[in-house]
Design an enzyme around this catalytic site. Sequence first.
Site, mmCIF file in Angstrom:
data_model
loop_
_atom_site.group_PDB
_atom_site.id
_atom_site.type_symbol
_atom_site.label_atom_id
_atom_site.label_comp_id
_atom_site.label_asym_id
_atom_site.label_seq_id
_atom_site.Cartn_x
_atom_site.Cartn_y
_atom_site.Cartn_z
ATOM 1 N N HIS A 1 0.855 -1.289 0.040
ATOM 2 C CA HIS A 1 -0.146 -0.052 0.045
ATOM 3 C C HIS A 1 0.724 1.193 -0.138
ATOM 4 O O HIS A 1 0.513 2.159 -0.808
ATOM 5 C CB HIS A 1 -0.947 0.106 1.350
ATOM 6 C CG HIS A 1 -1.583 1.359 1.264
ATOM 7 N ND1 HIS A 1 -2.586 1.446 0.374
ATOM 8 C CD2 HIS A 1 -1.674 2.053 2.481
ATOM 9 C CE1 HIS A 1 -2.990 2.876 0.858
ATOM 10 N NE2 HIS A 1 -2.714 3.247 1.946
ATOM 11 N N HIS B 1 3.229 7.709 5.427
ATOM 12 C CA HIS B 1 2.131 8.119 5.784
ATOM 13 C C HIS B 1 1.321 7.238 6.683
ATOM 14 O O HIS B 1 0.360 7.723 7.608
ATOM 15 C CB HIS B 1 1.132 8.418 4.721
ATOM 16 C CG HIS B 1 0.384 7.200 4.088
ATOM 17 N ND1 HIS B 1 0.909 6.449 3.092
ATOM 18 C CD2 HIS B 1 -0.748 6.645 4.295
ATOM 19 C CE1 HIS B 1 0.159 5.360 2.688
ATOM 20 N NE2 HIS B 1 -1.056 5.516 3.656
ATOM 21 N N GLU C 1 0.466 5.964 12.724
ATOM 22 C CA GLU C 1 -0.847 5.327 12.989
ATOM 23 C C GLU C 1 -0.835 3.809 13.384
ATOM 24 O O GLU C 1 -1.440 3.310 14.316
ATOM 25 C CB GLU C 1 -2.061 5.653 11.797
ATOM 26 C CG GLU C 1 -3.392 5.076 12.293
ATOM 27 C CD GLU C 1 -4.392 5.566 11.070
ATOM 28 O OE1 GLU C 1 -5.187 4.869 11.259
ATOM 29 O OE2 GLU C 1 -4.067 6.433 10.134
ATOM 30 N N ASP C 2 0.010 3.215 12.440
ATOM 31 C CA ASP C 2 -0.154 1.503 12.843
ATOM 32 C C ASP C 2 1.273 1.345 13.447
ATOM 33 O O ASP C 2 1.121 -0.233 13.638
ATOM 34 C CB ASP C 2 0.001 1.107 11.510
ATOM 35 C CG ASP C 2 -1.451 1.238 10.527
ATOM 36 O OD1 ASP C 2 -2.409 1.825 11.278
ATOM 37 O OD2 ASP C 2 -1.288 1.354 9.523
ATOM 38 N N ASP D 1 -3.562 8.393 -1.277
ATOM 39 C CA ASP D 1 -3.745 7.334 -0.295
ATOM 40 C C ASP D 1 -5.116 6.862 -0.226
ATOM 41 O O ASP D 1 -5.362 5.484 -0.544
ATOM 42 C CB ASP D 1 -3.573 7.628 1.289
ATOM 43 C CG ASP D 1 -3.957 6.850 2.332
ATOM 44 O OD1 ASP D 1 -3.861 5.708 2.177
ATOM 45 O OD2 ASP D 1 -4.713 7.410 3.175
#
Length: 758
Positions: free
Chosen positions: A69, A93, A97-98, A160
């Site tokens: 991704h 990006h 967050e992950d 994205d």
Amino acid sequence: MNAILANTPDDINLPDWLKSCLKTLSTEQSDSSDARRTNDTDLICRAFIFAYQLHQGQYRKSGEPYIYHPVAVAGLLRDLGGSPAMIAAGFLHDVVEDTEVTVEDIESKFGEEVRRLVEGVTKLSKINFKSKTEGQAENFRRMFLAMAQDIRVIVVKLADRLHNMRTMEVMSEESRRRNAQETRDIYAPLANRLGIWRFKWELEDLAFKYLEPQSFREMQKHVAEKRDAREDRLKTVSDMLRTRMVEAGIQCTDISGRPKHLYSIFQKMQRQNKEFNEIYDLAAIRVIVTTNEECYRALAVLHDVFRPIPGRFKDYIGLPKSNRYQSLHTGVISPWGRPLEAQIRTLEMHRIAEYGIAAHWKYKETGGSNFTQTSPSDEKFTWVRQLLEWQNDLKDAQEYMDSIKNNLFEDDVYVFTPKGDLVALSAGSTSVDFAYRIHSEVGNHCGGAKVNGRMIPLSTKLQNGDIVEIMTQKSNHPSLDWLNFVATSAAKNRIKQWYKRSRREENVTRGRDLLEKELGKTGFENILKSDAMHAVAERCNYHSVEDLLAGLGYGETTLNLVLNRWREIIKSQQPPVASITEIPPNLPTSAPKVSREAGSVISRASDSPILGVEGLVYHLAGCCTPIPGEQIIGVVTRGRGITIHRQGCNNLEHVECDRLIPVTWNGAIERHTHPQTYPIAVQIEALDRVGVLKDILSRLSDQGINVRHASVKTTLSQPALIDLGIEIRDRIQLEHIFVQIKKMSDILNIRRVGENNE
């Protein structure tokens, strides 16, 4: 650099451009002129390796490695001509967050520019919101704020979203529809506003695919069936025009056909209420020339070869769209007798039409190989500034989302000031919209308007090419009637803001009265000064309690929202209350219904509500007040017969075992006309407001519950304690009553207590 290449994973398929970057870094660079290019390549490769290592072991729902991704997103940004920092942000990006990586880590490894882009794209996934709309609104508030600092943030976000939309097949239908709707409402219009046509049409078609799957398949089928014939006709037209352009001495770079995308065709069918076979202009011819002057000459040739359709000509070269799109548009009758749309533009205009804002990257060198995107301060970013201004103006999440959608979908009408300056407004705008577009004070003191030299009503809609002059006077002020005809969100918000500011004291008083009616006069001033109420103001996006009261009085926020926030904060500040006697689960659901007799009872075998005490005098213990449906036990007393307790009662701890006798409720007893009831006590914690006890008693009365006594204890800035003595038939009815009372919005806690604990 060899270490980077050695660490390159061989278990995934990398795109050629990324392999080339990695390979470049594996060789020594001797030419100093290549230094900047090498540094740029180094940034891209380091970002990829960092992302690969962090996402290692993570997989998408499709089962493919997650790194696919960010690689795809970085590739889309590269195709748009993005800078190395943008491409690096594409790789990174999702890492904040992950993974456990912070934005500070990003800045230390890749610089402030990459950090700003990554931080702007990162969602607020670790914050809990009370509704999806509230969370969505906060995400967009943060994203638009980041856009104000660097417009490239939204381009990374669009890349994205585009790749996520391309790979949504494995998601649930609900998730697909939710993401598709958000894409249609927000992201496709954003791509259009930025002029990134290649993103816009694909986002629209993908959203169309998931929101109207049947219509999408029908469009695919219809378009595919006529593709060959359409391409042949477009080739014929292209050859005719190319010959005539050469004869006219026009240097024509390209003439080609462009099929319209599926959602565009579907929209036209819906708008015009037509079937597919009634839509003729399914494709457009595009003519690319070298200069602006040749655009107009090519238009003359086109109108000479084919008959023009009246009213179908638009000059977007002289009057560019707000996203900087430029072309000449015209409609002509084709050789086969059907309408044909034609676009004429220069090569530079075509590049802008395809890549939008990406074709306008402006960098200023800050030393070495560092480049910084300039802030969006020119005319094409007016809509971004408006969205930022609404962040403070619109507190309600739904209203903010609606304003975003309305502004992004606006079509433009072009008018002029008396000095000849061009002003772009949304379609349907009036002279009041124009006045507020010039300046807030011009709108606030607008008293009249002239259009093309003639006085007109302020509600008159403006047309392309109108020359608008606003008459102002200091004594004039906005009218609430203007809200009925202004078209732009900016004008609506400015009118509302003026009324809020000019009548602030009145609004504060009204808001105070509304809140006082709900919370009660007792201790109200202390409540307003409490930390809890300040927290309520912050949760409602206000800087102070007074601002909250003004917004409440004006109607900008609702009383229900404020009370809900108040209850949430009060509950969070209260320590957990343990019940003296919790209702145990998994008890018998059936309960006997018998006639009630006061005082002690001599049990008879035929109709005894309690089995095991037949022929004996018994009474129910006041310490635990057992009721049918609960497990019970009997205690032999001296002179008072048998006392019936709930099993687990604290008073049983010191009772000798030989005084305990097993007893149960008689579940087989028949119902009587007047079922027996049993007294119990409950304590309720509730927000201290006028009428709360009345509402509770009304709820009990509706359920047929007799209230034996009631008392209320209040303390400043604390919940009210309400003690009730009620009569209950059985455990089932008690549970039902608890559920009904807990549904009341003012109730913080309800528990059952023994009569000896009142």
